[in-house]
Each structure stands twice: as structure tokens, then as C-alpha cells.
Design a protein around this motif. Sequence first.
Motif, PDB file in Angstrom:
ATOM      1  N   GLY A 100       0.833  -1.200   0.000  1.00 15.21           N
ATOM      2  CA  GLY A 100       0.000   0.000   0.000  1.00 15.21           C
ATOM      3  C   GLY A 100       0.867   1.249   0.000  1.00 15.21           C
ATOM      4  N   THR A 106      -6.800  -1.524  -6.178  1.00 12.95           N
ATOM      5  CA  THR A 106      -6.443  -1.315  -4.773  1.00 12.95           C
ATOM      6  C   THR A 106      -5.808   0.054  -4.554  1.00 12.95           C
ATOM      7  OG1 THR A 106      -4.331  -2.488  -5.085  1.00 12.95           O
ATOM      8  CG2 THR A 106      -6.194  -3.774  -4.282  1.00 12.95           C
ATOM      9  N   GLU A 133      -7.420   2.941  -2.188  1.00 14.85           N
ATOM     10  CA  GLU A 133      -6.638   3.524  -1.084  1.00 14.85           C
ATOM     11  C   GLU A 133      -6.628   5.051  -1.189  1.00 14.85           C
ATOM     12  OE1 GLU A 133      -2.550   2.281  -0.673  1.00 14.85           O
ATOM     13  OE2 GLU A 133      -2.268   3.465   1.141  1.00 14.85           O
ATOM     14  N   GLY A 159      -9.960   4.210   6.061  1.00 16.72           N
ATOM     15  CA  GLY A 159      -9.038   3.078   6.141  1.00 16.72           C
ATOM     16  C   GLY A 159      -8.579   2.871   7.571  1.00 16.72           C
ATOM     17  N   GLU A 191      -7.013  -4.084   2.534  1.00 14.99           N
ATOM     18  CA  GLU A 191      -6.042  -3.300   3.313  1.00 14.99           C
ATOM     19  C   GLU A 191      -5.266  -4.213   4.269  1.00 14.99           C
ATOM     20  OE1 GLU A 191      -7.575  -0.050   5.664  1.00 14.99           O
ATOM     21  OE2 GLU A 191      -5.566   0.558   6.302  1.00 14.99           O
TER      22      GLU A 191
END
Lengths: 192, 192
Positions: free
Chosen positions: A22, A105, A109, B22, B109
Motif C-alpha cells: 500500500g 487497490t 486507497e 481506512g 487493506e
Amino acid sequence: MNKVSTREQIITAADELFYEQGFEHTSFSDIANIVEISRGNFYYHFKTKDEILAAVIQHRVIKTQAMLDKWENDGDTPLARIICFVNILITNRSKIKLYGCPVGTLSNELAKLDHQLLNEANELFSLFRDWLKKQFLLLGQASHSDSLAMHVLAFSQGVATLANAFNDENFIKQEVKRMEQWLNDLKTTTKV
Amino acid sequence: MNKVSTREQIITAADELFYEQGFEHTSFSDIANIVEISRGNFYYHFKTKDEILAAVIQHRVIKTQAMLDKWENDGDTPLARIICFVNILITNRSKIKLYGCPVGTLSNELAKLDHQLLNEANELFSLFRDWLKKQFLLLGQASHSDSLAMHVLAFSQGVATLANAFNDENFIKQEVKRMEQWLNDLKTTTKV
DNA sequence: GTCTATAACTGGATAGAC
DNA sequence: GTCTATCCAGTTATAGAC
């Protein structure tokens, strides 16, 4: 054998780490460790973390465009080309199983971070969307080419997410087969 | 009107923030600000951030199970019940457009963070999967009930991801319609 | 149960020597 | 171009007063 510039090495390392860990979870130290430079040196090449992200996205855009161009040549028919797209799921299955889809993804994010580069990241989706739309147009699906492109894109995202959650490569193969069947059926019917 | 315990307030606030920002990006201060307690007090209720995450997941599991039970009663036929599931996309469309699917995005995540609670988070997916499988069994799709459940789950994930990326609620409605058509066709054929 | 104060650490970012 | 040293803000977590 050309020497790869430090800048390029940073982009390559960041590209990989952003995918695997990430964006936010990846620190300058993580990248510096891989490239084997000090954190201080880092700032000679990129002034902020967002600058690296911008470079990584740009790098992905170029790679993606090259891939689409290749499929354009490799596939003899629009249908064959769309199937090229669907098959990246198979090709990249081991990484997808671990980290999901790199496009989806990152996009999600950045959406949660409310990040200013979200639009740039979503440009990657648009590349695929426009390319698929073009293929469906050539397939004679003029009136809903965009809707079909989005459907195929959504399919790939859903499969990647679940393959990741359930750690299941077989599921990818199963769904790709189903999608190929659906694409073949599409040729012979005009169903929406 | 019962007073809501501080612990419950923390869980509710964290649940929302983890979805919208998140898990990693949400700090103790963020949660403490909403609940209007000091950060110090926080540690009386939860010793670590992972403890809050575990409580949030547990909370989601309970809410999800209650929702599935409700659909079980509301839908007269297995098909009607599956359509209840598909329709959460419509019901939650404004949030999905902004943040994606709460289940899929948390799962991804945690996968990237290599987090120890990943399995617990994926339990949420399993709840839906098993419930959908049961409905397809009742529909007479014995031999591939699980494959169909996964297909419907993947569909919902793909739609959520793209609706988020393209900020498009209409796409959700369009795809839900397509899925309902597909489900109806399934009743009359035995196609895989 | 709730607070303030603070420790211990990590992350991004800068300055300046080499 | 690369390094070390350093700053500063933010984050988790603890101790102890009220």
C-alpha cells in the motif's frame, strides 16, 4: 548492459512496494533500503512522497498503454483482444492472490485518503475502459459498448478481490472460463 | 432512551472511520475526537489499536448476521433472497461511491499490511458466501451452488470498486439490473 | 471512568559536508 | 549525487492525579 539510473530504481521499487504494502504503509526507508541509498539522498531525486506517487502512476500509465498496444497487435479479432485482457487475471494470478489488483487497490486507497492524485490513478482505469469500449464497438455492439466495457472491467475487479480474500487461484481460472463463455455468447445474440 | 456506553461509542466511531479513511490512516485522536473523550481515557477501554479492530470486526459480523437473518425472512423464494443481497448495492450506493465496499476494502487493506486479523475480516466474506450458497442450493443448483455464490459475490465487489473509481451511482443500478436478469435466466436453464 | 502529562518511537522533510 | 545529522509533527502507549 546500461546502468539503471537511481531515479528509475526508486520508481521501480516504489511501484512494487506500493502494490504489495500500500502507498501509505510504504515509508521512505522501505524504498531506500531496496535501492540501497540513504534517506537523505532520496530527497535529491524526489522532494515529497506525492512526487514519487505521481512518478509511479505515470510509469504505470506508460506500461499499461504499451500492453494495450501489444494486445491490439496480438489479437486478430476484437473478441480475441478482449480475451487477452481477461487473461491478465490468469497471468498475474499469484500476485493477485496476495495483493489484489494493482489498479483497483491503489484507486481505493487514494479514495479513502482523499488524495489529490486520485484522478491520476483512476486514469489507469480509463485506459482499460476506453480500450475495451473500442473493441466492443468493433464487435458491433455500438449502442452499449461502454456498458459492456464497464461490465468486463467490473468482472476483473470482482475476481481479483475475491481471489485475494479467499487466497484462491482456482477461482480465477473458473471465472475466466465463465467470462469467455459469456463473451462468445455475446457474439451471437444482441442481448444487453 | 438508554445511555450508550463509551465502549460502544468508540466501536461505532471506529467502524465508520475505518470504512471511510481506512484502518491505518485512522488515528486514536480521530476516534477520540468523535467520541469526545481524551486519548488517555481511550486506553482504559482498549489497550491496542488491534483490539479496537477486533471489536469492530466482531461488531460487523453480528450486524451482518442479523441482516442475513432478516433477508431470510423477508424473501419468499431463494431467488427473492439473493436479490435482497444484490440490492444492498443500491441501498448503500452513496457510500459505496465514496468509499467502496466495507468488506472488500478492509480485507484488501489488511492483506497488504499482512495483518494478523486478516482471517477474522475475511470471515465477513464467508458469511455472505455461505448464505448465498444455501440459497442457490434451494434454487436447485446443487452441483455448483458454491461457484454461483462466489460469482454473485465477485459481481458485487467489482461493481463497488468501479462505482467508487468512476464516482458513478448509475453504473450500480445498471449492473444490478443486469444481474437480476441473469438470476432470472438461471432459473429456467441449467447453464454453468 | 476520565483526565493531563509525558515517554518512546516513526515518518516526512531540511541543511550542509563531502 | 550521495552522505550524515538533525528537526519537527504525529502516533501509540504508559503513569499517575482526580
